[in-house]
Design an enzyme around this catalytic site. Structure first.
Site, PDB file in Angstrom:
ATOM      1  N   ASN A 155       0.849  -1.189   0.000  1.00 54.00           N
ATOM      2  CA  ASN A 155       0.000   0.000   0.000  1.00 54.00           C
ATOM      3  C   ASN A 155       0.885   1.240   0.000  1.00 54.00           C
ATOM      4  O   ASN A 155       1.404   1.646   1.025  1.00 54.00           O
ATOM      5  CB  ASN A 155      -0.905  -0.019   1.243  1.00 54.00           C
ATOM      6  CG  ASN A 155      -1.947   1.079   1.212  1.00 54.00           C
ATOM      7  OD1 ASN A 155      -1.942   1.936   0.313  1.00 54.00           O
ATOM      8  ND2 ASN A 155      -2.842   1.071   2.177  1.00 54.00           N
ATOM      9  N   ASN A 160      -5.970   6.335  -1.027  1.00 50.59           N
ATOM     10  CA  ASN A 160      -6.865   5.796  -2.071  1.00 50.59           C
ATOM     11  C   ASN A 160      -7.457   4.433  -1.697  1.00 50.59           C
ATOM     12  O   ASN A 160      -7.977   3.732  -2.553  1.00 50.59           O
ATOM     13  CB  ASN A 160      -6.125   5.723  -3.421  1.00 50.59           C
ATOM     14  CG  ASN A 160      -4.954   4.728  -3.386  1.00 50.59           C
ATOM     15  OD1 ASN A 160      -4.850   3.902  -2.481  1.00 50.59           O
ATOM     16  ND2 ASN A 160      -4.088   4.804  -4.378  1.00 50.59           N
ATOM     17  N   ASP A 161      -7.381   4.066  -0.425  1.00 47.10           N
ATOM     18  CA  ASP A 161      -7.833   2.720  -0.038  1.00 47.10           C
ATOM     19  C   ASP A 161      -9.335   2.515  -0.260  1.00 47.10           C
ATOM     20  O   ASP A 161      -9.773   1.434  -0.615  1.00 47.10           O
ATOM     21  CB  ASP A 161      -7.514   2.439   1.439  1.00 47.10           C
ATOM     22  CG  ASP A 161      -6.017   2.333   1.683  1.00 47.10           C
ATOM     23  OD1 ASP A 161      -5.244   2.461   0.709  1.00 47.10           O
ATOM     24  OD2 ASP A 161      -5.623   2.139   2.845  1.00 47.10           O
ATOM     25  N   ASP A 183      -1.760  -1.000  -3.796  1.00 45.52           N
ATOM     26  CA  ASP A 183      -1.953  -0.186  -4.998  1.00 45.52           C
ATOM     27  C   ASP A 183      -0.685  -0.148  -5.856  1.00 45.52           C
ATOM     28  O   ASP A 183       0.333  -0.766  -5.522  1.00 45.52           O
ATOM     29  CB  ASP A 183      -2.404   1.233  -4.606  1.00 45.52           C
ATOM     30  CG  ASP A 183      -1.510   1.847  -3.536  1.00 45.52           C
ATOM     31  OD1 ASP A 183      -0.279   1.669  -3.623  1.00 45.52           O
ATOM     32  OD2 ASP A 183      -2.045   2.474  -2.603  1.00 45.52           O
ATOM     33  N   ASP A 356      -6.815 -14.123 -19.507  1.00 49.03           N
ATOM     34  CA  ASP A 356      -7.563 -14.879 -18.515  1.00 49.03           C
ATOM     35  C   ASP A 356      -8.538 -15.845 -19.199  1.00 49.03           C
ATOM     36  O   ASP A 356      -9.056 -15.559 -20.280  1.00 49.03           O
ATOM     37  CB  ASP A 356      -8.347 -13.857 -17.667  1.00 49.03           C
ATOM     38  CG  ASP A 356      -9.076 -14.483 -16.510  1.00 49.03           C
ATOM     39  OD1 ASP A 356      -8.428 -15.209 -15.736  1.00 49.03           O
ATOM     40  OD2 ASP A 356     -10.293 -14.255 -16.379  1.00 49.03           O
ATOM     41  N   GLU A 385      -4.290 -18.315 -20.326  1.00 49.36           N
ATOM     42  CA  GLU A 385      -4.501 -19.233 -19.210  1.00 49.36           C
ATOM     43  C   GLU A 385      -5.321 -20.413 -19.728  1.00 49.36           C
ATOM     44  O   GLU A 385      -6.503 -20.287 -20.010  1.00 49.36           O
ATOM     45  CB  GLU A 385      -5.269 -18.526 -18.085  1.00 49.36           C
ATOM     46  CG  GLU A 385      -5.530 -19.437 -16.900  1.00 49.36           C
ATOM     47  CD  GLU A 385      -6.681 -18.976 -16.015  1.00 49.36           C
ATOM     48  OE1 GLU A 385      -6.690 -19.356 -14.845  1.00 49.36           O
ATOM     49  OE2 GLU A 385      -7.586 -18.258 -16.500  1.00 49.36           O
TER      50      GLU A 385
HETATM   51 CA    CA Z   1      -3.899   2.339  -1.190  1.00 45.34          CA
END
Ligand code: CA
Length: 641
Positions: A155, A160-161, A183, A356, A385
């Protein structure tokens, strides 16, 4: 404040006559979004299809005026809030901004009469000049990819969490299913760590916006921290730092000699995607009379005896109920996805794509998409994948030497067959088809691939039990696995934390194998990014990886050399990587006891060498007729001619 005039009754009569005879103005047309959000001049492919979303756009006439840009066609579709506009951006087109001018005749009722009235709106669109930034470098056998989950790695920006205006407003490191706040700045902050380890490429689990609400899965509220449910293709999630942070990450990584692999998800989007909330047309998605999940089975796609319905369920069934399955047979959907892929490489400068859930996509669409990317960026690498259960089925979904009705043009894959084989090699007792025989046998089937060196090999990833746990936390086996990973054919990939002995099974859930990297988060008591923060055992593991990764980085025989493997005997597996200048001999003793190895059988490769450097210990050892091999040990030996 002045006095308001009193309205006399006669005025009421006047007003009501006026209103009755006045036109009832038609709703204005309005463009709220155009994608791709910009384009470039000088692309090899001149065709560009814009999707316009807004209000009542259907039936509009579109005009543009920009030198070198031609309007080809305008498509009105089922939902009037959309318009698709085909342009040709010619070789003489100049960078700049032009307006998309939409006009439309709308019916207006005036009294008892209906007349036509013209309404119009415009939207600016920018064609940028292409830049010379490093991009689309590709990854190959000279690379070491480090796979990390951005929410769980580090982090770098606690501001910005969480955001109050997002569908999921939570972040809580104490809850394994919620976001933890990691992030892109966190990744940028540890560029020196990657470099120290010998990593040359980063593969991040998806970074595109996942503005998904919490979903109830098995009675547990889960966030989309994994990133596989896009809600806005053209925005990197702001909880990861948005487009600005991603651009910065690519620039910083490139300046550090590290490439970026982006995780592409073409098969589905998040239920909260903006176009899901106002579908352009019904068959934008694979629609079923009642909810139909994919069977997750690859066999119907390759089986010559498969029924049509089994095939359809595999590829058109939804992955999970909150990830709507896109209909890539719809040409508008196909263009949307394909152009977004090109836009991403051009905008951010990424070097490779990991695709993916590859086999669940419409495979003809994937061929078209891969071809378009490789036409524009010939050095780009694309690997899919393909989580299947046999070499031949795995090969079916990439460029292969099989005579089958469908020919895939995918350059490489995540090589699950070798992941299964290395685990069997380390965990099974030696048998006719067991133990190290598995590695030998799986590699021996490489003849089905057009170029097996383009496959990505790995010990674990974000969807699997962690390698250290799989080998019973046995450090001997751990080193054997790492020695194999960093010397075998293909492009090696390490899952974050495996180098510092992070462990766990996916029990009770995959969150157990997606724990936070210790030291990446504010307030962490331990910092495993630093030698001083690691235990002795962790430093031994880290240094082991670093030693082999650095050796690999500097040894062309491991990038472009040939591979020769010998039939395993008595639980000992021997192979060589070699070119004209160097020969690396790898000896893997899978026995629980010390054994003797007679080297005469390998004279074809050992030739006249009488000494070798042990790459891990730097010791020079004699290469003699009979060599003693310690129990459960792999030796990486550079022959000294
Ligand atoms: Ca963050």
């Amino acid at each position: 404040m002045h006095n308001l005039p009193r309205i006399r009754p006669s005025i009421y009569l006047f007003l009501s006559i006026f209103l009755f005879s006045c036109p009832i103005f038609a709703q204005k047309i309005q463009v709220q979004r155009v994608e791709p959000t910009n384009w470039w001049v000088g692309m090899k492919e001149p065709r560009l299809q814009l999707i316009l979303h807004g209000k009542d756009l259907g039936g509009s006439n579109v005009e543009i005026s920009h030198p070198g840009v031609r309007l080809e066609q305008v498509h009105t579709v089922e939902n009037p809030n959309y318009l698709f506009v085909d342009l040709t951006v010619g070789p003489d087109a100049r960078p700049g901004t032009f307006n998309l001018v939409l006009t439309k005749e709308v019916a207006v009722r005036r009294g008892r009469r209906t007349t036509q009235q013209r309404v119009s709106t415009s939207f600016p669109y920018e064609l940028k000049a292409r830049t010379n930034e490093l991009k689309a470098q590709g990854v190959d056998q000279s690379d070491l990819i480090y796979l990390l989950l951005p929410d769980r790695f580090a982090n770098g920006d606690p501001s910005n969490d969480r955001f109050a205006d997002m569908a999921d407003t939570k972040a809580d490191r104490n809850d394994p299913f919620l976001r933890h706040g990691g992030d892109l700045q966190g990744v940028i902050n540890h560029m020196d760590y990657f470099k120290e380890m010998g990593v040359t490429a980063l593969w991040l689990n998806p970074i595109i916006e996942n503005n998904q609400p919490l979903t109830n899965e098995g009675g547990v509220q889960r966030s989309a921290y994994h990133g596989y449910g896009f809600t806005d293709h053209y925005q990197v999630d702001k909880r990861l730092g948005g487009n600005t942070a991603y651009k910065k990450l690519v620039e910083v990584a490139h300046a550090s000699g590290i490439k970026i692999v982006q995780d592409a998800v073409y098969n589905h989007v998040g239920i909260n995607h903006w176009f899901i909330k106002d579908l352009p047309m019904k068959d934008w998605l694979h629609q079923w009379p009642t909810y139909t999940n994919t069977s997750y089975k690859d066999q119907p796609l390759v089986d010559p005896y498969a029924s049509a319905i089994d095939r359809k369920v595999t590829s058109d069934g939804w992955f999970v109920p909150f990830l709507p399955d896109l209909n890539q047979n719809n040409p508008f959907v196909a263009n949307y996805l394909l152009q977004h892929a090109i836009w991403t490489v051009e905008k951010f400068g990424i070097d490779a794509w990991r695709v993916d859930t590859y086999m669940y996509n419409d495979l003809e669409f994937m061929n078209r998409c891969n071809a378009a990317l490789l036409e524009e960026y010939p050095r780009l690498h694309i690997f899919g994948e393909n989580w299947v259960n046999s070499v031949v089925n795995q090969a079916y979904f990439q460029r292969n030497n099989l005579q089958v009705p469908f020919k895939s043009n995918l350059p490489g894959c995540t090589d699950f067959q070798l992941q299964f084989a290395i685990n069997d090699a380390l965990n099974q007792n030696i048998g006719w088809n067991e133990g190290v025989q598995r590695l030998y046998q799986v590699l021996g089937q490489d003849y089905v691939y057009e170029d097996p060196s383009k496959n990505v090999i790995f010990l674990d990833n974000h969807d699997m039990d962690r390698f250290l746990s799989v080998v019973g936390e046995d450090m001997q086996k751990y080193r054997m696995g790492m020695s194999w990973l960093l010397t075998s054919r293909g492009i090696p990939q390490i899952y974050y934390g495996t180098e510092i002995l992070m462990k766990n099974f996916k029990n009770p859930s995959d969150a157990e194998v997606r724990k936070d990297f210790p030291g990446g988060f504010p307030g962490d008591k331990e910092n495993k990014f630093l030698t001083s923060g690691r235990t002795n055992a962790e430093n031994e593991a880290f240094n082991f990886v670093k030693k082999l990764a650095t050796y690999r980085k500097n040894t062309p025989a491991l990038h472009s050399g040939k591979l020769m493997q010998y039939l395993p005997q008595d639980g000992v597996y021997v192979y060589f990587r070699y070119d004209d200048t160097k020969t690396v001999m790898v000896v893997m003793n899978s026995n629980e006891k010390e054994v003797s190895l007679s080297t005469a059988r390998f004279s074809e490769r050992i030739k006249s060498a009488t000494k070798a450097k042990n790459v891990v210990t730097d010791e020079t050892i004699p290469v003699v007729e009979t060599m003693k091999l310690a129990a459960r040990t792999a030796y990486v030996l550079e022959l000294i001619p």
